[in-house]
Write a protein that holds these residues in place. Sequence first.
Motif, PDB file in Angstrom:
ATOM      1  N   VAL A 171       0.837  -1.204   0.000  1.00 38.09           N
ATOM      2  CA  VAL A 171       0.000   0.000   0.000  1.00 38.09           C
ATOM      3  C   VAL A 171       0.868   1.248   0.000  1.00 38.09           C
ATOM      4  O   VAL A 171       0.616   2.211  -0.745  1.00 38.09           O
ATOM      5  N   GLU A 172       1.888   1.250   0.826  1.00 41.78           N
ATOM      6  CA  GLU A 172       2.754   2.426   0.908  1.00 41.78           C
ATOM      7  C   GLU A 172       3.459   2.677  -0.420  1.00 41.78           C
ATOM      8  O   GLU A 172       3.585   3.831  -0.861  1.00 41.78           O
ATOM      9  N   ARG A 173       3.887   1.596  -1.086  1.00 44.08           N
ATOM     10  CA  ARG A 173       4.539   1.780  -2.383  1.00 44.08           C
ATOM     11  C   ARG A 173       3.535   2.277  -3.422  1.00 44.08           C
ATOM     12  O   ARG A 173       3.848   3.150  -4.241  1.00 44.08           O
ATOM     13  N   ALA A 174       2.325   1.713  -3.412  1.00 43.70           N
ATOM     14  CA  ALA A 174       1.299   2.151  -4.364  1.00 43.70           C
ATOM     15  C   ALA A 174       0.918   3.597  -4.133  1.00 43.70           C
ATOM     16  O   ALA A 174       0.753   4.379  -5.086  1.00 43.70           O
ATOM     17  N   ALA A 175       0.777   3.989  -2.877  1.00 42.20           N
ATOM     18  CA  ALA A 175       0.414   5.376  -2.557  1.00 42.20           C
ATOM     19  C   ALA A 175       1.500   6.346  -3.004  1.00 42.20           C
ATOM     20  O   ALA A 175       1.212   7.460  -3.453  1.00 42.20           O
ATOM     21  N   ALA A 176       2.761   5.915  -2.900  1.00 41.59           N
ATOM     22  CA  ALA A 176       3.862   6.765  -3.363  1.00 41.59           C
ATOM     23  C   ALA A 176       3.790   7.002  -4.864  1.00 41.59           C
ATOM     24  O   ALA A 176       4.312   8.004  -5.368  1.00 41.59           O
ATOM     25  N   GLU A 177       3.125   6.091  -5.586  1.00 48.48           N
ATOM     26  CA  GLU A 177       2.917   6.248  -7.027  1.00 48.48           C
ATOM     27  C   GLU A 177       1.650   7.036  -7.338  1.00 48.48           C
ATOM     28  O   GLU A 177       1.324   7.248  -8.506  1.00 48.48           O
ATOM     29  N   GLY A 178       0.920   7.419  -6.286  1.00 48.68           N
ATOM     30  CA  GLY A 178      -0.292   8.201  -6.480  1.00 48.68           C
ATOM     31  C   GLY A 178      -1.584   7.424  -6.425  1.00 48.68           C
ATOM     32  O   GLY A 178      -2.670   7.988  -6.627  1.00 48.68           O
ATOM     33  N   ALA A 179      -1.525   6.106  -6.157  1.00 51.54           N
ATOM     34  CA  ALA A 179      -2.734   5.286  -6.153  1.00 51.54           C
ATOM     35  C   ALA A 179      -3.673   5.692  -5.028  1.00 51.54           C
ATOM     36  O   ALA A 179      -3.243   5.889  -3.892  1.00 51.54           O
ATOM     37  N   ARG A 180      -4.955   5.789  -5.369  1.00 54.93           N
ATOM     38  CA  ARG A 180      -5.968   6.120  -4.382  1.00 54.93           C
ATOM     39  C   ARG A 180      -6.877   4.941  -4.081  1.00 54.93           C
ATOM     40  O   ARG A 180      -7.744   5.005  -3.231  1.00 54.93           O
ATOM     41  N   LEU A 181      -6.679   3.847  -4.812  1.00 61.24           N
ATOM     42  CA  LEU A 181      -7.334   2.566  -4.537  1.00 61.24           C
ATOM     43  C   LEU A 181      -6.274   1.487  -4.681  1.00 61.24           C
ATOM     44  O   LEU A 181      -5.552   1.457  -5.683  1.00 61.24           O
ATOM     45  N   VAL A 182      -6.169   0.603  -3.677  1.00 62.38           N
ATOM     46  CA  VAL A 182      -5.247  -0.526  -3.749  1.00 62.38           C
ATOM     47  C   VAL A 182      -6.077  -1.787  -3.524  1.00 62.38           C
ATOM     48  O   VAL A 182      -6.616  -2.014  -2.439  1.00 62.38           O
ATOM     49  N   LEU A 183      -6.181  -2.597  -4.572  1.00 58.66           N
ATOM     50  CA  LEU A 183      -7.022  -3.794  -4.578  1.00 58.66           C
ATOM     51  C   LEU A 183      -6.164  -5.035  -4.434  1.00 58.66           C
ATOM     52  O   LEU A 183      -5.209  -5.230  -5.191  1.00 58.66           O
ATOM     53  N   PHE A 184      -6.523  -5.905  -3.474  1.00 59.54           N
ATOM     54  CA  PHE A 184      -5.818  -7.157  -3.247  1.00 59.54           C
ATOM     55  C   PHE A 184      -6.671  -8.339  -3.709  1.00 59.54           C
ATOM     56  O   PHE A 184      -7.874  -8.216  -3.897  1.00 59.54           O
ATOM     57  N   PRO A 185      -6.064  -9.528  -3.876  1.00 60.02           N
ATOM     58  CA  PRO A 185      -6.807 -10.698  -4.345  1.00 60.02           C
ATOM     59  C   PRO A 185      -7.799 -11.245  -3.314  1.00 60.02           C
ATOM     60  O   PRO A 185      -7.828 -10.835  -2.150  1.00 60.02           O
ATOM     61  N   GLU A 186      -8.576 -12.207  -3.763  1.00 56.14           N
ATOM     62  CA  GLU A 186      -9.519 -12.913  -2.889  1.00 56.14           C
ATOM     63  C   GLU A 186      -8.760 -13.576  -1.735  1.00 56.14           C
ATOM     64  O   GLU A 186      -7.716 -14.203  -1.934  1.00 56.14           O
ATOM     65  N   LEU A 187      -9.287 -13.417  -0.513  1.00 58.23           N
ATOM     66  CA  LEU A 187      -8.705 -14.053   0.671  1.00 58.23           C
ATOM     67  C   LEU A 187      -7.210 -13.788   0.787  1.00 58.23           C
ATOM     68  O   LEU A 187      -6.414 -14.651   1.176  1.00 58.23           O
ATOM     69  N   SER A 188      -6.834 -12.570   0.492  1.00 59.37           N
ATOM     70  CA  SER A 188      -5.411 -12.210   0.460  1.00 59.37           C
ATOM     71  C   SER A 188      -4.740 -12.220   1.825  1.00 59.37           C
ATOM     72  O   SER A 188      -3.519 -12.344   1.913  1.00 59.37           O
ATOM     73  N   LEU A 189      -5.504 -12.098   2.884  1.00 61.23           N
ATOM     74  CA  LEU A 189      -4.908 -12.014   4.217  1.00 61.23           C
ATOM     75  C   LEU A 189      -4.638 -13.375   4.849  1.00 61.23           C
ATOM     76  O   LEU A 189      -3.900 -13.460   5.838  1.00 61.23           O
TER      77      LEU A 189
END
Length: 247
Positions: free
Chosen positions: A29-47
């Motif tokens: 998330v932190e890397r995506a946000a540094a690229e400007g992302a305002r939505l970060v989507l993870f896969p099914e049952l990612s946790l």
Amino acid sequence: MTARCVAAAQTVVIKGDIAANVARHVALVERAAAEGARLVLFPELSLTGYEPALAAELALLPDDVRLAPLRDAAVRAGAVIVAGAPLVNPDGRPLIAALTFTPQAALHVYTKQYLHPGEEAAFAPGTGGAALDVHGSRVALAVCAEIAHARHAAAAADDGAQLYAASVLVSVNGYAADAALLQGHAATHGMPVLMANHGGATGGWESAGRSALWDERGELVVAAAGGGECLLVARGDEQGWSGRILR
């Protein structure tokens, strides 16, 4: 629409290790946000990984303390985070949930309505959930097998979705068919589609990776080349979409 920046986080999950998976989610998330992302989507049952036999043992409550780093990351990054987990169901078998953490420290719960054949042995069908407001854009969620039901994507489009965000577990053998479904939803409804897939084996399935984004014409904008951990970052404005893969 105004300029948008979204990310699909293609993860390699550690089986059943929620704390370790949360930590990796936060880093992505932190890397995506540094690229400007305002939505970060993870896969099914990612946790947790896709582990039906362990679903009851691993099932979480929405206020589980182990999820706090994701809540804090959403606030800190100013990004909406969608992560997958089995959810405690007081009425029986766990639900397959997409948990959304917002920059306002709110949590929204979406539960998978249409199960894959065989999943009913470990999971109960859910009830879906409302579309998300991601910095002024309306985003509809889908979880894996739901993409095979045309009425699911149609309902999202009818509700005004400006992006269809699918968290999936798609195998190497199933990728061509599922990618064609998502491309078809995009073209049929004039609705961009973002897909986040697992990047490694989970639950006995060899995931294909190849997370992708199709634009509102159904044209592929960007896709990961295969498996492994990576970030797909895509930007859209009135001129169209562009994207790249970060390893």
